[in-house]
Design a protein around this motif. Structure first.
Motif, mmCIF file in Angstrom:
data_model
loop_
_atom_site.group_PDB
_atom_site.id
_atom_site.type_symbol
_atom_site.label_atom_id
_atom_site.label_comp_id
_atom_site.label_asym_id
_atom_site.label_seq_id
_atom_site.Cartn_x
_atom_site.Cartn_y
_atom_site.Cartn_z
ATOM 1 N N CYS A 21 -1.088 6.500 11.225
ATOM 2 C CA CYS A 21 -0.678 6.414 9.829
ATOM 3 C C CYS A 21 -0.805 5.002 9.269
ATOM 4 O O CYS A 21 -0.283 4.711 8.174
ATOM 5 C CB CYS A 21 0.763 6.905 9.680
ATOM 6 S SG CYS A 21 0.966 8.642 10.117
ATOM 7 N N ILE A 22 -1.473 4.107 10.006
ATOM 8 C CA ILE A 22 -1.733 2.733 9.558
ATOM 9 C C ILE A 22 -3.216 2.450 9.747
ATOM 10 O O ILE A 22 -3.797 2.782 10.786
ATOM 11 C CB ILE A 22 -0.911 1.707 10.355
ATOM 12 C CG1 ILE A 22 0.589 1.943 10.177
ATOM 13 C CG2 ILE A 22 -1.272 0.278 9.943
ATOM 14 C CD1 ILE A 22 1.120 1.577 8.814
ATOM 15 N N ALA A 23 -3.857 1.801 8.742
ATOM 16 C CA ALA A 23 -5.277 1.461 8.856
ATOM 17 C C ALA A 23 -5.567 0.221 8.025
ATOM 18 O O ALA A 23 -5.024 0.056 6.925
ATOM 19 C CB ALA A 23 -6.156 2.625 8.419
ATOM 20 N N PHE A 24 -6.428 -0.642 8.565
ATOM 21 C CA PHE A 24 -6.871 -1.848 7.876
ATOM 22 C C PHE A 24 -8.285 -1.619 7.367
ATOM 23 O O PHE A 24 -9.129 -1.046 8.082
ATOM 24 C CB PHE A 24 -6.823 -3.056 8.807
ATOM 25 C CG PHE A 24 -5.435 -3.445 9.229
ATOM 26 C CD1 PHE A 24 -4.771 -4.472 8.572
ATOM 27 C CD2 PHE A 24 -4.790 -2.775 10.252
ATOM 28 C CE1 PHE A 24 -3.483 -4.835 8.969
ATOM 29 C CE2 PHE A 24 -3.501 -3.120 10.642
ATOM 30 C CZ PHE A 24 -2.848 -4.156 9.997
ATOM 31 N N GLY A 25 -8.565 -2.082 6.125
ATOM 32 C CA GLY A 25 -9.852 -1.791 5.514
ATOM 33 C C GLY A 25 -10.557 -2.997 4.933
ATOM 34 O O GLY A 25 -9.952 -4.050 4.695
ATOM 35 N N ASN A 26 -11.871 -2.807 4.696
ATOM 36 C CA ASN A 26 -12.739 -3.809 4.064
ATOM 37 C C ASN A 26 -12.584 -5.177 4.714
ATOM 38 O O ASN A 26 -12.280 -6.173 4.065
ATOM 39 C CB ASN A 26 -12.461 -3.902 2.560
ATOM 40 C CG ASN A 26 -13.609 -4.526 1.803
ATOM 41 O OD1 ASN A 26 -14.595 -4.979 2.400
ATOM 42 N ND2 ASN A 26 -13.487 -4.577 0.480
ATOM 43 N N GLU A 27 -12.797 -5.174 6.049
ATOM 44 C CA GLU A 27 -12.754 -6.410 6.845
ATOM 45 C C GLU A 27 -11.415 -7.116 6.737
ATOM 46 O O GLU A 27 -11.342 -8.348 6.720
ATOM 47 C CB GLU A 27 -13.895 -7.342 6.443
ATOM 48 C CG GLU A 27 -15.273 -6.727 6.669
ATOM 49 C CD GLU A 27 -16.398 -7.651 6.257
ATOM 50 O OE1 GLU A 27 -16.106 -8.689 5.627
ATOM 51 O OE2 GLU A 27 -17.564 -7.321 6.559
ATOM 52 N N GLY A 28 -10.330 -6.330 6.651
ATOM 53 C CA GLY A 28 -8.986 -6.897 6.686
ATOM 54 C C GLY A 28 -8.447 -7.384 5.369
ATOM 55 O O GLY A 28 -7.464 -8.143 5.362
ATOM 56 N N GLU A 29 -9.011 -6.920 4.251
ATOM 57 C CA GLU A 29 -8.496 -7.362 2.956
ATOM 58 C C GLU A 29 -7.214 -6.631 2.575
ATOM 59 O O GLU A 29 -6.413 -7.141 1.797
ATOM 60 C CB GLU A 29 -9.555 -7.152 1.865
ATOM 61 C CG GLU A 29 -10.740 -8.093 1.977
ATOM 62 C CD GLU A 29 -11.646 -8.003 0.770
ATOM 63 O OE1 GLU A 29 -11.327 -7.201 -0.148
ATOM 64 O OE2 GLU A 29 -12.665 -8.717 0.733
ATOM 65 N N TYR A 30 -7.021 -5.423 3.095
ATOM 66 C CA TYR A 30 -5.827 -4.651 2.749
ATOM 67 C C TYR A 30 -5.449 -3.771 3.934
ATOM 68 O O TYR A 30 -6.237 -3.558 4.865
ATOM 69 C CB TYR A 30 -6.067 -3.801 1.495
ATOM 70 C CG TYR A 30 -7.172 -2.796 1.642
ATOM 71 C CD1 TYR A 30 -6.934 -1.519 2.134
ATOM 72 C CD2 TYR A 30 -8.483 -3.119 1.266
ATOM 73 C CE1 TYR A 30 -7.952 -0.592 2.268
ATOM 74 C CE2 TYR A 30 -9.511 -2.202 1.399
ATOM 75 C CZ TYR A 30 -9.241 -0.942 1.896
ATOM 76 O OH TYR A 30 -10.249 -0.030 2.036
#
Length: 808
Positions: free
Chosen positions: A138-147
């Protein structure tokens, strides 16, 4: 000799491999998976466990690759429920914790201080998100860690690291149709774009865009799953989305469109997790039956890492296959699983029910309830049942025979309704004095039945099957347990509170024991020097020991026994009782009421099953307290299906030599020093091979030898005698001798007169002995003339194998 302090309770294997997402190594050669207190490293090519990482003292809740590849221990001081890392944040990690309330979880950033110490305290925490789910899906980091995106219930939260702002989105079930389920179940983020994929309980997948604005956000729906979406994962490039659920099908959505999708079906169980390798060439799925499937980019399964299958109920208990020493218990629905304790992997499944399993929660399934091995693994008895209503019981017993050709069990006899009520126990008589195998079953219908193997063969039909030979009862009480004595002469059957002893030859009732201490829960005979004792544990917490010679109670103890197992290789018996703080172990001999070994709180939860497994190599404990572990190892299964044992070796020491060799060969770093060493080792191997080849003498091909061609093409009835042909045949096999200048010596030159030969006079004498036997029978005279030392020298001189001469 083993030290006493090294004996401890450890997780021996069979832990959940599907508890968390598996992680690939950077080169995709290995896969890391959580396994209880350890992290196992498996080869993606061979499926073998090549390494075990240990150091945690409790359940491992998360694994991630460290971009810096440093090995250090950071003490946070809080319980960590999940772990995340970002390549852009080298000096920090993200964890899920709960500080105040048990159900309120937070995502925080932990700063990792730089230090040369091995163990460092990391107390600097930064709050990121609140009110989140503890599951890492239920947790995910996106766009090379921007959000970072988090989902829980009907809420989606997105935190932007640069702006340090949070956007929240809600899906309300009131706006949808009745019984609609919009609950969030998982989330995944695009690796290079601002796109979030969320899975839902109704089987839909939503793709969110423009979520940096609370009012202009949009989402599109993808729908194929008929049940909840269990996990999502984007490919490394982000061109496709992977999804999985209870259908046991991996779905790949190309370009995130409804029309362009591919399937990998029939994966065997619910998909719990999906992982993608850093190189993008491999995927892997973790399943509810405790297995991991490695999948190529073209959606072809390449490897299966199968752990101990966790069934909802272990009805059969723990058994040991006498042939393979494998642990046998309930596996996937309708199957028995054979699990190797030495290699910590499943050997195979035996389909008992032999019907297609339908995954429907409202459907009453056929359950495998009992199983027992007999006759040293030659026979297997199983019981299966299905009951919709109280009066509608479907019962079936099957007898399986081991087939040496197929190396598996084959169904021999099927008995419908062997009893009128539930079968409570079954046991084989394994005594060698009985020619025909014997099986006993006990039931709640108040009877126990004796089944024997009969031969109904005649000149027209050959058939061997099982039939009922005797039916016994005692005052219409329910039969609850049954067991044979070690020599097979006595059968003990418990009828609620009463224990009855029967003669196995005449099936005559010999005596009864009744202590009125409650229904008998466990029953077993003593072994070896303690074979004259019978033990019974009651539901009221009384352990009784009866003497079969005096037919009287020997001793009794107040002990709430939940598990009682005899050691097949000694007189020892292990009993596990339940206390207020956990489970306690008592090891004793029936002849002595004083326990040999006591260990309190071996597990905080209830222990349901236990079994002794004979050791291949005995241990050498000198202390009396640990000598019960010398010949056999004791395994026990807890309520949460954790398999534990008493061990003196670390998990790394249990790895097989093949696994260690594989690890050593594949883990060599490709450095310049490695290439120098590799080249040096190759040169050494080439020299050894050349030296070995130089010692071998190349014999001429048989088709180029005239003597052999003449023998093969001439009719047998016109051939001369064997004594005449033998010398000619031997001469054709001898190699011509070369001179120092490389010239070949003519055949008509006598070796003794040749000055250019370096052979000794002794060797020439041996040659003359062969030439002198041309007119004799080589099968007898030559063997008498040559001694063993001469024959040895002759072999060395001519480089010809004369062993065939003895059969001419």
């Amino acid at each position: 000799m083993v030290e006493e302090e090294s004996v401890r309770v450890v997780r021996c294997g069979g832990s959940e491999l599907n508890f968390r997402r598996a992680v690939f190594s950077a080169d995709s050669k290995y896969i890391f998976c959580v396994s209880g207190d350890f992290v196992k490293v498996h080869s993606t090519a061979t499926e073998e466990c090549v390494h075990i990482l240990q150091g945690h003292r409790n359940l491992v809740t998360g694994i991630q690759l460290n971009p810096n590849n440093h090995l250090q221990t950071f003490v946070v001081g809080l319980k960590l429920h999940a772990l995340f890392t970002l390549p852009s944040a080298e000096d920090s990690v993200f964890v899920i914790i709960n500080k105040e309330k048990p159900d309120v979880f937070q995502l925080v950033s932990v700063k990792l201080p730089k230090s040369s110490s091995q163990e460092i305290e990391a107390k600097e925490l930064s709050f990121v998100l609140d009110y989140i789910n503890q599951s890492p899906k239920c947790i995910a980091f996106g766009n090379e860690g921007e959000y970072v995106a988090a989902v829980r219930d009907f809420y989606l939260s997105v935190y932007f690291f640069k702006k340090k702002t949070t956007s929240r989105f809600t899906l309300s079930s009131s706006r949808n149709k009745k019984h609609a389920k919009n609950n969030f179940t998982c989330v995944a983020c695009h690796p290079k774009e601002d796109c979030i994929a969320t899975g839902h309980k109704d089987g839909k997948i939503r793709l969110w865009r423009n979520f940096d604005d609370d009012k202009k956000y949009t989402y599109t729906c993808l729908h194929w799953h008929h049940d909840m979406v269990m996990d999502l994962a984007f490919s490394v490039t982000g061109t496709s989305l992977l999804s999985g659920g209870r259908e046991s099908v991996l779905v790949e959505w190309r370009d995130a469109t409804e029309k362009n999708k591919e399937f990998l079906p029939r994966l065997g169980a619910t998909i719990e997790h999906i992982s993608v390798s850093p190189a993008g060439d491999l995927f892997c799925t973790s399943h509810s039956d405790n297995k991991i499937i490695v999948i190529h980019r073209n959606l072809e399964a390449s490897a299966v890492i199968q752990g101990l299958v966790k069934d909802s109920n272990i009805f059969t208990g723990l058994m040991v296959d006498p042939r393979t020493k494998a642990l046998v218990l309930n596996g996937k629905p309708g199957h028995l699983q054979f699990y190797s304790l030495q290699h910590d992997k499943q050997l195979y499944n035996l389909d008992i029910i032999q019907q297609e399993y339908i995954n429907d929660y409202g459907l009453i399934q056929i359950e495998l309830t009992k199983a027992a091995f007999g006759c040293y693994g030659n026979w297997l008895a199983t019981v299966e049942q299905r009951q919709e209503k109280e009066t509608e019981l479907e019962l079936q017993m099957k007898l399986w025979m081991y087939n040496k050709k197929t190396q598996g069990f084959v169904l021999n006899t099927k008995v419908n309704m062997p009893h009128e009520d539930h079968i409570t126990a079954l046991c084989f008589c394994n005594a060698e004095k009985f020619e025909n195998p014997t099986l006993v079953t006990s039931s709640k219908d108040g009877h126990f039945k004796v089944w024997i193997l009969t031969d109904d063969s005649d000149i027209y039909k050959k058939a061997v099957g099982w039939t009922c030979d005797f039916v016994g009862s005692y005052h219409k009480y329910q039969a609850t347990n049954c067991c044979f004595s070690e020599d097979g002469s006595l059968l003990a059957v418990s009828f609620e509170e009463i224990v009855t002893i029967w003669d196995s030859e005449t099936w005559e009732l010999k005596c009864t024991f009744c202590q009125r201490a409650g229904k008998i829960r466990h029953l077993c005979f003593g072994r070896l020097t303690c074979s004259k004792y019978l033990l019974g544990a009651t539901e009221n917490g009384i352990l009784c020991c009866w003497n079969l010679l005096s037919c009287a109670l020997e001793w009794s103890a107040k002990l709430n026994v939940r598990v009682m197992e005899p050691d097949p290789n000694s007189e020892n018996i292990a009993a596990i009782s339940r206390s207020s703080v956990g489970s306690d172990l008592f090891v004793f001999k029936p002849s002595e009421p004083r326990p040999l070994y006591i260990q309190k709180n071996i597990s905080r939860e209830e222990v349901q099953w236990g079994v002794f497994v004979p050791r291949d190599v005995p241990e050498s404990f000198t202390s009396e307290a640990y000598q019960w572990l010398n010949r056999s190892q004791f395994y026990f299964l807890t309520k949460s299906q954790s398999l534990l044992t008493f061990s003196t070796k670390s998990p790394e020491e249990k790895l097989t030599p093949t696994s260690k060799q594989l690890l050593a060969e594949e883990s060599l770093p490709t450095t310049p020093f490695y290439f120098i060493l590799g080249k040096h080792r190759e040169q050494q191997d080439e020299k050894i091979n050349e030296a070995f080849e130089s010692e071998l003498v190349q014999l001429p091909l048989t088709e180029n030898i005239p003597a052999i061609s003449e023998l093969l093409h001439t009719p047998a009835h016109v051939l001369p005698s064997a004594s005449f042909l033998c010398s000619k045949f031997v001469s054709s096999l001898l190699l011509s001798k070369e001179t120092k200048s490389g010239e070949e010596i003519p055949e008509d030159v006598d070796m003794e007169e040749g000055k250019e030969s370096d052979d000794s006079d002794e060797e020439n004498d041996f040659t003359e002995k062969i030439q002198d036997t041309n007119n004799t029978d080589l099968g007898e005279d030559l063997l008498h003339q040559l001694s063993k030392s001469e024959e040895k020298e002759l072999r060395k001189f001519r480089k010809v194998d004369y062993s065939w001469i003895t059969v001419l």
